[in-house]
Scaffold this active site. Structure first.
Site, mmCIF file in Angstrom:
data_model
loop_
_atom_site.group_PDB
_atom_site.id
_atom_site.type_symbol
_atom_site.label_atom_id
_atom_site.label_comp_id
_atom_site.label_asym_id
_atom_site.label_seq_id
_atom_site.Cartn_x
_atom_site.Cartn_y
_atom_site.Cartn_z
ATOM 1 N N HIS A 275 126.150 19.677 97.804
ATOM 2 C CA HIS A 275 124.567 19.935 97.349
ATOM 3 C C HIS A 275 124.078 20.991 98.198
ATOM 4 O O HIS A 275 123.182 21.610 97.717
ATOM 5 C CB HIS A 275 123.898 18.508 97.622
ATOM 6 C CG HIS A 275 124.078 17.791 98.809
ATOM 7 N ND1 HIS A 275 125.163 17.151 99.421
ATOM 8 C CD2 HIS A 275 123.186 17.497 99.827
ATOM 9 C CE1 HIS A 275 125.104 16.683 100.605
ATOM 10 N NE2 HIS A 275 123.900 16.816 100.839
ATOM 11 N N ASP B 88 123.258 3.934 113.435
ATOM 12 C CA ASP B 88 122.511 5.142 113.309
ATOM 13 C C ASP B 88 121.032 4.988 113.147
ATOM 14 O O ASP B 88 120.585 4.425 112.195
ATOM 15 C CB ASP B 88 123.052 5.935 111.823
ATOM 16 C CG ASP B 88 122.366 7.200 111.400
ATOM 17 O OD1 ASP B 88 121.472 7.431 112.071
ATOM 18 O OD2 ASP B 88 122.814 7.750 110.558
ATOM 19 N N PHE C 83 124.922 8.147 105.306
ATOM 20 C CA PHE C 83 124.195 9.281 104.757
ATOM 21 C C PHE C 83 125.209 10.347 104.815
ATOM 22 O O PHE C 83 126.290 10.399 105.162
ATOM 23 C CB PHE C 83 122.900 9.663 105.531
ATOM 24 C CG PHE C 83 121.861 10.413 104.985
ATOM 25 C CD1 PHE C 83 121.511 9.803 103.340
ATOM 26 C CD2 PHE C 83 121.633 11.657 105.109
ATOM 27 C CE1 PHE C 83 120.636 10.668 102.807
ATOM 28 C CE2 PHE C 83 120.793 12.482 104.281
ATOM 29 C CZ PHE C 83 120.350 11.800 103.110
ATOM 30 N N ASP C 84 124.780 11.534 103.928
ATOM 31 C CA ASP C 84 125.587 12.677 103.802
ATOM 32 C C ASP C 84 126.570 13.346 104.872
ATOM 33 O O ASP C 84 127.491 13.523 104.446
ATOM 34 C CB ASP C 84 124.708 13.736 102.707
ATOM 35 C CG ASP C 84 123.585 14.314 103.727
ATOM 36 O OD1 ASP C 84 123.397 13.824 104.696
ATOM 37 O OD2 ASP C 84 123.070 15.265 103.004
#
Ligand code: F0G
Length: 458
Positions: A449, A215, A125-126
């Site tokens: 973002h 995670d 993920f980011d």
């Protein structure tokens, strides 16, 4: 999936308001068309994230009052440690203030002397990608091919491609430093990973001597899917599945803001004492003493209670997942191209197919995100080329998918809200050909973002 009655009633409410259209337009412009810059008060239904946005139980609120705020070895830490050990089945427990803080400690240590190495995952993920890049390593995502196909119906679309994993490990030109699996696969639609796939990955990691970490931000949801869908697990409790899953890896990290049902908190739990001690050195530098790791004693208490309840009352996660499925069904019946099947924490909309006239370099999922706010005061988030696209040698490399994610906070919204969101989508469907793309006018180097500014392309 049926929609069971919520296994809770509501004791406290927070008023929300839909601003008039002209105010929404002004707000979005002022936010430089970045929905992270909207004030929460300007949002009617906030599906930006399910992270830290849930409602705690009365027992969690009561736990806060029991917080021991001693600097070292507080009573609250002892309870937290015991609960995390119980939840994960792993011995060494390191508290952090949230998931990305755990990533800083873990990847900052594991990747310290491995520049250029690969962190292979189903789909990082980011913030994880950010930490890998910050540490001069490279993320390599190898979710199964079907995982990238929004329409494919598979029970475990978050699985890693085991053949590709072996191929990479066998390649003498590649240096793999860590293998991870994200449970559930957030970037790919909140899709689960099967126990079999996690076990097979563990076996491969062991054979090649590569550290393997999970995670586990949404491991309760992942375990629920295993219980419901995987052969041999229907009679097993969530508690058992969660623990067995964690024990397959060398260690785990968790943003407790998701399946820990708290507003802040996280941890790392692992098997190896030597590595745990190394991590603690970095922890002290960035987070705090190893018995509080950036959290107040009361936060440790709330996490302990949250983790305990998340796996002992199975109705909680069952209701949550049925809420996601409910919204998914309402959108699907209106012909909105949702990602199938519904995932654990969010409904994803495939903007590539909804807005085919907007090319990836003009961020179609971002265009839909802005339209959702303008038309209905709804805040979703783009998970596409704005989040994961990049420039390489002046060339635009799009993300593999262009999704809008509507993440459902835990125990916060009810059916009426979901029906409202579906109606707004109906409206957007009618005007979708009038929507235009966006261009970035200012962006930071990492995780753009969150902070970038945009403008609509007229
Ligand atoms: N891993 C996963 C799978 C996540 O979804 C997140 C956060 C993190 C790590 C980082 O955790 O926020 O506590 O620092 N995801 C949020 C989201 C922000 O909206 O999906 P954190």
């Amino acid at each position: 999936m049926d929609y069971p009655p919520p296994p809770y009633r509501i004791k406290m409410v927070e008023a929300i308001e839909l601003l008039p259209r002209d105010k929404r337009e002004k707000a979005l412009k002022r936010a430089n068309y970045n929905i992270f810059n909207l004030k929460a008060e300007e949002v009617f239904i906030d599906f930006l994230t399910d992270s830290g946005t849930g409602a705690m139980s009365q027992e969690q609120w009561a736990s806060l009052m029991l917080g021991d705020e001693s600097y070292a070895h507080a009573r609250s830490f002892e309870r937290f440690q015991k609960q995390v050990q119980e939840f994960t089945g792993l011995r060494y427990v390191i508290p952090t203030h949230q998931g990305r803080a755990a990533e800083n400690v873990l990847f900052g240590t594991l990747l310290a002397e491995r520049p250029g190495s690969l962190v292979v995952s189903n789909q990082s993920f980011d913030t994880t990608v950010g930490h890998i890049l910050y540490n001069k390593a490279k993320p390599q995502d190898i979710v199964i091919e079907e995982g990238l196909d929004p329409q494919k119906e598979l029970p475990f679309k978050g699985n890693i491609d085991l053949e590709k994993l072996v191929e990479i490990l066998e390649d003498p030109t590649k240096d793999v430093s860590v293998i991870t699996l994200v449970l559930t696969n957030n970037a790919g639609g909140g899709q689960p990973v099967s126990f079999e796939n996690i076990a097979a990955t563990a076996k491969i990691a062991k054979k090649y001597g590569i550290p393997f970490f999970l995670d586990i931000a949404r491991i309760v949801e992942n375990s629920y899917f295993i219980q419901q869908r995987e052969k041999g697990f229907s009679g097993k409790s969530l508690k058992e599945i969660v623990k067995k899953t964690c024990q397959l890896a060398d260690g785990v990290w968790m943003s407790a803001k998701k399946d820990g049902y708290v507003n802040i908190g996280g941890f790392i739990a692992l098997k190896d004492e030597e590595l745990a001690n190394k991590l603690k050195e970095r922890l002290i530098l960035f987070e705090g003493f190893p018995t509080y790791g950036g959290l107040a004693g009361r936060d440790l208490e709330a996490i302990a209670t949250g983790l305990e309840q998340a796996v002992s009352d199975e109705k909680i996660v069952r209701h949550r997942i049925s809420q996601v499925a409910y919204l998914h069904a309402r959108l699907k019946e209106r012909g909105i191209p949702v990602v199938n099947p519904p995932g654990g924490h969010a409904v994803f909309i495939d903007a590539k197919s909804f807005l085919p006239h907007i090319p990836p370099e003009q961020f179609p999922a971002h265009a839909l995100t802005c339209a959702l706010y303008l038309e209905g005061g709804i805040r979703g988030v783009e998970i596409g080329s704005l989040m994961f696209g990049r420039e390489e040698d002046g060339k635009f490399i799009p993300a593999p998918m262009e999704f809008v994610r509507l993440a459902i906070p835990r125990r916060v919204y009810e059916k009426g809200h979901f029906d409202y969101v579906a109606k707004v989508f109906e409206k957007i469907k009618e005007i979708k050909h009038t929507l235009t793309g966006y261009r970035i006018t200012e962006e930071p180097e990492l995780l753009r973002h969150f902070l970038c500014k945009l403008e609509p392309i007229k």
